[in-house]
Motif scaffolding. Structure first.
Motif, mmCIF file in Angstrom:
data_model
loop_
_atom_site.group_PDB
_atom_site.id
_atom_site.type_symbol
_atom_site.label_atom_id
_atom_site.label_comp_id
_atom_site.label_asym_id
_atom_site.label_seq_id
_atom_site.Cartn_x
_atom_site.Cartn_y
_atom_site.Cartn_z
ATOM 1 N N LEU A 24 0.460 -3.541 -8.753
ATOM 2 C CA LEU A 24 -0.686 -4.199 -8.128
ATOM 3 C C LEU A 24 -1.921 -3.303 -8.056
ATOM 4 C CD1 LEU A 24 1.176 -5.882 -5.132
ATOM 5 C CD2 LEU A 24 0.391 -6.985 -7.244
ATOM 6 N N PHE A 25 -1.731 -1.998 -8.238
ATOM 7 C CA PHE A 25 -2.813 -1.039 -8.028
ATOM 8 C C PHE A 25 -3.273 -0.414 -9.340
ATOM 9 C CE2 PHE A 25 -0.344 -1.388 -4.204
ATOM 10 C CZ PHE A 25 -1.309 -1.501 -3.212
ATOM 11 N N THR A 26 -4.587 -0.217 -9.446
ATOM 12 C CA THR A 26 -5.142 0.482 -10.605
ATOM 13 C C THR A 26 -4.881 1.980 -10.451
ATOM 14 O OG1 THR A 26 -7.294 0.904 -9.576
ATOM 15 C CG2 THR A 26 -7.017 -1.231 -10.741
ATOM 16 N N GLU A 27 -5.088 2.723 -11.525
ATOM 17 C CA GLU A 27 -4.918 4.179 -11.448
ATOM 18 C C GLU A 27 -5.925 4.794 -10.473
ATOM 19 O OE1 GLU A 27 -2.333 5.956 -12.725
ATOM 20 O OE2 GLU A 27 -1.601 3.944 -13.215
ATOM 21 N N ALA A 28 -7.121 4.254 -10.440
ATOM 22 C CA ALA A 28 -8.131 4.756 -9.493
ATOM 23 C C ALA A 28 -7.675 4.517 -8.050
ATOM 24 C CB ALA A 28 -9.477 4.078 -9.744
ATOM 25 N N GLU A 29 -7.177 3.321 -7.759
ATOM 26 C CA GLU A 29 -6.693 3.016 -6.411
ATOM 27 C C GLU A 29 -5.523 3.923 -6.042
ATOM 28 O OE1 GLU A 29 -7.786 -1.734 -6.081
ATOM 29 O OE2 GLU A 29 -5.904 -1.145 -7.035
ATOM 30 N N LYS A 30 -4.599 4.102 -6.978
ATOM 31 C CA LYS A 30 -3.445 4.971 -6.709
ATOM 32 C C LYS A 30 -3.892 6.382 -6.357
ATOM 33 C CE LYS A 30 -0.232 2.465 -9.698
ATOM 34 N NZ LYS A 30 0.618 2.507 -10.902
ATOM 35 N N ALA A 31 -4.843 6.920 -7.116
ATOM 36 C CA ALA A 31 -5.322 8.283 -6.854
ATOM 37 C C ALA A 31 -5.916 8.395 -5.456
ATOM 38 C CB ALA A 31 -6.337 8.695 -7.914
ATOM 39 N N VAL B 137 0.824 -1.211 0.000
ATOM 40 C CA VAL B 137 0.000 0.000 0.000
ATOM 41 C C VAL B 137 0.859 1.263 0.000
ATOM 42 C CG1 VAL B 137 -1.573 1.370 1.454
ATOM 43 C CG2 VAL B 137 -2.149 -0.967 0.878
ATOM 44 N N TRP B 138 1.887 1.316 0.838
ATOM 45 C CA TRP B 138 2.703 2.527 0.947
ATOM 46 C C TRP B 138 3.408 2.850 -0.374
ATOM 47 C CZ3 TRP B 138 2.338 6.236 4.343
ATOM 48 C CH2 TRP B 138 3.319 7.238 4.377
#
Length: 196
Positions: free
Chosen positions: A109-116, A101-102
């Motif tokens: 592993l993360f989508t662009e939406a999750e990253k935002a 996560v950090w």
């Protein structure tokens, strides 16, 4: 050792219906709520707000749990980190994603939406708050205004919980501690350990 001991669940029959929901989702009742219950109206208001923010709306629960985990990581509250690693796991976030996560900005592993959403959480949890217009611009291709409110509400909810649990030195329960240690091997309870 906590600064204020939690009450015994058996002494709080008025909350049993709400407590049963925690049992159902998490498998245990958090000590934080049993401590808040020394002022029943605070406990009730918190449980209602927690329900409205984390379990209602259209933002996926797994993302809200990761947003809360990132918020807790940014503030350093190990109690909330353990709980949110557990709830991320409950909502089927893989351990390797919980552990990353950090580093969400550079992880595949993360989508662009999750990253935002996760970057917003990290920047919002700092003191001073470092959120800029650019953070909201990154959210808008992925979330409508109501969903952005939901994400910010998740961050703000954990602003309260991080301060509550770190200040009270709330004792970590065994179940979330075990999940957090499995998902994030370098994690420990810190001052929230039962023996401290």
């Amino acid at each position: 050792m906590p600064h204020v001991d939690p009450l015994d669940r058996a002494d709080l029959p008025q909350f049993e219906e709400k407590f049963a929901r925690y049992d159902e989702i998490r498998g245990f009742l958090p000590n934080s709520i049993l401590t808040m219950a020394r002022r029943p109206n605070i406990a009730k208001a918190f449980m209602d707000l927690n329900q409205a923010i984390l379990y209602e709306g259209t933002v996926p629960e797994d993302l809200k749990m990761m947003v809360a985990l990132m918020t807790s990581m940014a503030t350093g509250c190990r109690y909330c980190q353990g709980h949110m690693a557990n709830l991320s796991h409950v909502y089927d976030v893989p351990d390797k994603k919980i552990a990353a996560v950090w580093e969400c900005e550079t992880s595949p592993l993360f989508t662009e939406a999750e990253k935002a959403a996760l970057v917003l959480a990290r920047e919002a949890a700092g003191v001073p708050n470092d959120v800029t217009e650019a953070h909201f611009a990154a959210l808008k291709p992925h979330f409508n205004d109501a969903e952005i409110v939901e994400i910010v509400a998740s961050i703000a909810l954990f602003g309260y919980l991080n301060r509550w649990n770190d200040t009270m030195a709330t004792t970590m329960e065994a179940h979330p501690a075990a999940v957090a240690k499995k998902a994030m091997p370098a994690w420990d309870e810190g001052k929230h350990g039962a023996s401290e």
